[in-house]
Design an enzyme around this catalytic site. Structure first.
Site, short mmCIF file in Angstrom:
data_model
loop_
_atom_site.label_atom_id
_atom_site.label_comp_id
_atom_site.label_asym_id
_atom_site.label_seq_id
_atom_site.Cartn_x
_atom_site.Cartn_y
_atom_site.Cartn_z
N GLY A 266 27.24 121.47 31.34
CA GLY A 266 28.60 121.96 31.16
C GLY A 266 29.61 120.85 31.38
N MET A 268 30.34 116.97 34.12
CA MET A 268 29.82 116.02 35.10
C MET A 268 30.96 115.44 35.90
SD MET A 268 27.29 114.38 36.47
CE MET A 268 27.53 113.18 37.79
N GLU A 269 30.72 115.36 37.21
CA GLU A 269 31.80 115.03 38.16
C GLU A 269 32.03 113.53 38.35
OE1 GLU A 269 28.79 116.41 38.94
OE2 GLU A 269 28.07 115.77 40.90
N ASN A 270 32.01 112.72 37.28
CA ASN A 270 32.33 111.30 37.45
C ASN A 270 33.67 111.18 38.17
OD1 ASN A 270 30.11 110.74 35.61
ND2 ASN A 270 31.52 111.43 34.02
N GLU A 301 33.93 120.88 39.08
CA GLU A 301 33.92 119.41 39.04
C GLU A 301 34.98 118.83 39.96
OE1 GLU A 301 31.31 118.43 37.67
OE2 GLU A 301 30.94 120.30 36.59
N HIS A 304 33.93 118.65 43.48
CA HIS A 304 33.02 117.52 43.69
C HIS A 304 33.76 116.23 44.04
CE1 HIS A 304 28.97 118.83 42.88
NE2 HIS A 304 29.19 119.20 41.64
N GLU A 323 25.75 120.89 44.89
CA GLU A 323 26.04 121.81 43.79
C GLU A 323 26.51 123.17 44.30
OE1 GLU A 323 26.61 120.81 41.13
OE2 GLU A 323 25.56 118.91 41.03
#
Ligand SMILES: [Zn+2]
Length: 850
Positions: A266, A268-270, A301, A304, A323
């Site tokens: 879905g 990504m927490e860059n 996200e 995070h 998570e």
């Protein structure tokens, strides 16, 4: 791929040689070259134990140069395809590695995508779990955080985005250099590079201590569909909420959200550069459930950024906490800071059912898993890690108290900012703020697997008052732990208008195999006694006879949350062969019209579909299916024109439609008939849904697919077309799909998953039956030769789940007994077999009922 694994022991060893506080990388990427590789030059500096040996991770087709502390090393000697060996380290080291790295088409590493609309190239990185090493040489483990300075050469008309703000240089020969500020200390898996002629929208959020620059990116050809105002609104609400409850300002310099093509997950927490699946840019009408899901993802996200990016797990053992916390925090913020105040209702159906399924598979594991190596973690992005973890975290909050929980989290962020932690660091703070000893809780909930069942057993006197109410708690024999649950019990009665209204709520500790609810002795029996009301704990919930009858009669008369809990209980009973598929479908048809939460509506419709395709006795299937289709057609017709319900019922109807009359109606909708379902907008994606149904039924063919692709020659159109082609009901179409997915590795991930879905169509059992043995034969090869994401997509997607018959189960069981397979690959097949066995038990139940 052999040799690319990394064990926890190796990671620990490396972290004892390399000083975690000292690592810096300068990463120069040249994205102006060919279509298959790009230049990657890494200069790493770090302190280390003198004389020791270590390595940098790197997966690259060519390494040209390795220089360690001024000495040139021979790449042929020090590089084995996955690691650059560094021997004879000094106290302070500088390593330079010059390589050609590969563009990927699997959504891992640096993914390259060409937009069919305008032939523009779009790149984005996806590094979790171990794929930063596909772009630059690094210590690929979360506890060796580093300051990273990216310098990127790109075509001059591109945008380039990374974790930190970047400066765009002058154009020179159609190229331009982007120089990014050094990042703060980051784990490699949250670093990122996104590049291409992306469309940008900018805004800002006035935060607690500073103004946060915000931006949204998507492909140019999607820009007209980007609803920036709504996205910025959710984003700002999230920042205001999290900065407040976390007690700490947003830790990074800016916040970009990039909607990227062919994304596997879905989002990504860059850090500061979150990537989202671009399907979240809605190009066709979707229901509010999709907006809610998207908001939940945005908030997940964002959570995070604090929990995961600022404070990071030491090793992948604590992935679940990472998570689960983000999921819990996202639903909390959804309900308290956005218009989706019923977020926990959706959670009670989606997350809980996911967790229940996963926790009853033979592969289930304690939430706190033993992650020995990267292969273990790659198959562990599962319903335990995300959904059971979040459910249990919710129970923990009920256990320690919301305010105490958040106070503990604030202290934890303050102490560990920019560092790495494990579970005990968080629990230490929670024990301090709550004054509760969490060791027993930890043992019961995190160190053991399996789910408890809570069954109320009631006796009533002649006047209709309870003489006793006992909550019996049980567990599966393989996972016999009986737990302490903080839970609520609700007593519901019909009011004069037929609504089920809560008369009383009792909160208590359910402990041990039998818990007597003394307060209920002498109390008049309600129409519905709901255990785990308010959804505080994680358990399978059962109903006493009177309560079950009430639910079956009038589930729609409840409020959203208790209604969701009853849907979940019924779905669980269906899966446990305690309610027949036929009864379940009747329950759904009786209650779905009054269901107000679109997330719940869609989930329940999908469960009913699974009931028909998997859990119905095969001889009952056709009748049940046509009853279902006819009822949905009616619901679609009577729903308010243009409403979300109309759209959801229409989609469900189309998926089930099979009669000549329904086929004609679908064809008419596709031809632009606006009278059939007034208010329904047949837009691009709904057109594909209609056409795909006609294709499955043999009422439209490849030429119709080609014509539709002509109308919608986009990336999404290509996906729809791939699905449709694989769903053509002929042996030849199945053979072509099989060839493309299994025998070739040329399909990019998005087309691969679409083709897999079309191949494994529920109503084409006989066409895919010949592939059971070839599938099993292919599993070891797929696991060995494909990347983790591709292998999982194929092995899970092509498992012959839909055959759901005893012969298939026997074939798989026999094969498993003799197969030599890595644990992670075996797990995927074992899970498929467990689903199949469950379906067989449910079918037997439906046979008896029918
Ligand atoms: Zn996450």
């Amino acid at each position: 791929m052999p040799g690319t694994n990394l064990t926890r022991d190796e990671a620990r060893e490396r972290a004892s040689v390399v000083d975690p506080s000292s690592v810096k990388y300068t990463v120069a990427l040249d994205l102006t070259g060919g279509e298959s590789t790009f230049g990657s030059t890494t200069t790493a500096t770090f302190s280390a134990t003198e004389g020791a040996e270590t390595w940098l991770d790197l997966i690259a087709p060519a390494v040209h140069e390795v220089v360690l502390n001024g000495a040139t090393l021979d790449p042929a000697e020090v590089y084995d395809g996955a690691r650059v060996r560094l021997a004879g380290l000094a106290a302070e080291n500088e390593v330079k590695v010059v390589a050609d790295a590969a563009y990927m088409h699997t959504g891992e590493g640096l993914h390259r995508f060409v937009d069919p609309v305008d032939d523009e190239v779009y790149l984005y990185s996806q590094f979790e779990v171990p794929d930063a090493r596909r772009v630059y040489a690094c210590f690929e483990q979360p506890d060796l955080k580093a300051e990273v300075t990216f310098v990127v050469d790109a075509p001059s008309h591109w945008e380039v985005v990374s974790n930190s703000p970047g400066k765009r240089g002058r154009t020179n020969n159609g190229k331009r250099r982007w120089t990014f500020e050094p990042t703060p200390k980051l784990s490699t898996y949250v670093t990122a590079i996104v590049a291409g002629p992306y469309h940008v929208e900018r805004s800002e959020h006035v935060g607690k201590e500073k103004t946060i620059p915000l931006a949204l990116y998507c492909r140019k050809s999607l820009a007209e569909h980007l609803d920036a105002d709504e996205l910025f609104d959710v984003t700002s609400r999230g920042f205001a909420f999290f900065e407040d409850v976390f007690g700490l300002a947003y830790p990074f310099a800016k916040y970009d959200q990039l909607f990227v093509p062919e994304f596997n997950a879905g989002a990504m927490e860059n850090a500061g550069a979150v990537t989202h699946h671009e399907d979240y840019v809605f190009r066709s009408r979707v229901t509010d459930a999709a907006y809610e899901r998207r908001a939940e993802t945005i908030l997940h996200e964002m959570a995070h950024m604090w929990f995961g990016d600022l404070v990071t797990m030491r090793w992948w053992d604590d992935l679940w906490l990472n998570e689960s916390f983000a999921t819990w925090a996202s639903v909390l913020s959804l309900t308290e800071a956005t218009r989706w105040t019923d977020g926990w209702t959706t959670f009670a159906v989606t997350e809980k059912l996911w967790a229940l399924r996963q926790d009853q598979l033979p592969s289930t594991h304690p939430i706190s898993a033993d992650i020995r190596d990267l292969e273990d973690v790659e198959v562990n992005f599962d319903g335990i890690t995300y959904a059971k973890g979040a459910s249990v975290l919710k129970q923990l909050v009920a256990w320690v108290g919301r305010d105490e929980f958040l106070a503990g989290v604030r202290a934890y962020f303050a102490e560990h900012a920019w560092g790495n932690t494990s579970l005990t660091d968080l629990f230490g703070h929670l024990e301090q703020t709550s004054g509760r000893d969490l060791s027993a809780w930890n043992e019961q909930w995190l160190r053991t697997a399996g789910v408890n069942t809570l069954q109320p057993v009631v006796t009533v006197d002649s006047a209709g008052a309870y003489t006793s109410v006992v909550i019996e708690q049980s567990a599966a024999p393989e996972h016999p732990t009986i737990r302490s649950h903080r839970a609520a019990i609700g007593l519901y009665d019909y009011d004069d208008d037929g609504a089920l209204v809560r008369r009383e709520r009792i909160e208590l500790d359910i402990d041990g195999p039998r818990t007597e609810v003394a307060e209920l002795r002498g109390v008049t029996q309600p129409d519905l006694l709901l255990v785990n009301d308010d959804d505080l704990t994680f358990a399978k919930v059962r109903l006493d006879d009177r309560s079950l009858a009430t639910v079956v009669r009038s589930i729609g008369a409840l409020d959203p949350l208790p209604r969701a809990l009853c849907w979940t209980a019924a779905t669980d009973m269906l899966r446990d062969a305690e309610m027949s598929a036929s009864s379940f479908v009747e329950l759904v048809l009786g209650g779905i019209e009054g269901e107000t939460s679109m997330g719940v509506v869609q989930h329940v419709l999908a469960s009913a579909r699974a009931a028909i395709e998997l859990y119905a006795w095969p001889a009952n299937r056709t009748v049940l299916s046509s009853r279902w289709a006819a009822a949905l057609r009616q619901l679609a017709g009577s729903a308010e024109a243009g409403s979300d319900h109309q759209l959801a019922f229409t989609r469900a109807w189309v998926a089930a439609a099979a009669s000549d009359e329904h086929v004609a109606e679908i064809a008419a909708l596709l031809d632009g008939d606006e009278e059939l379902l007034p208010g329904l907008v047949v837009d691009t994606d709904l057109r594909w849904t209609l056409l795909q149904r006609l294709v499955v039924l043999g009422a439209a063919g490849e030429d119709a697919v080609d014509a539709e692709l002509e109308r919608d020659s986009t990336a999404t159109g290509q996906r729809h077309a791939a699905l449709a082609r694989a769903a053509v009901p002929t042996y030849a179409a199945k053979a072509a799909a099989w060839q493309a997915v299994v025998e070739s590795d040329e399909l990019p991930n998005a087309l691969l998953t679409a083709t897999v879905r079309g191949f494994a169509h529920p109503e084409q059992r006989e066409l895919v039956r010949p592939y059971v043995q070839p599938y099993l034969d292919a599993v070891p090869r797929l696991w060995a030769e494909r990347t983790s994401e591709s292998a999982q997509a194929i092995i899970v997607g092509l498992f012959p789940r839909l055959l759901a018959d005893a012969a298939t189960a026997a074939t798989v069981r026999e094969w498993l007994a003799g197969a030599e397979l890595p644990d992670a690959a075996r797990r995927l097949v074992v899970e498929g077999l467990a689903d199949l066995d469950r379906a067989l038990r449910a079918q037997e139940r439906d046979r008896q009922a029918g």
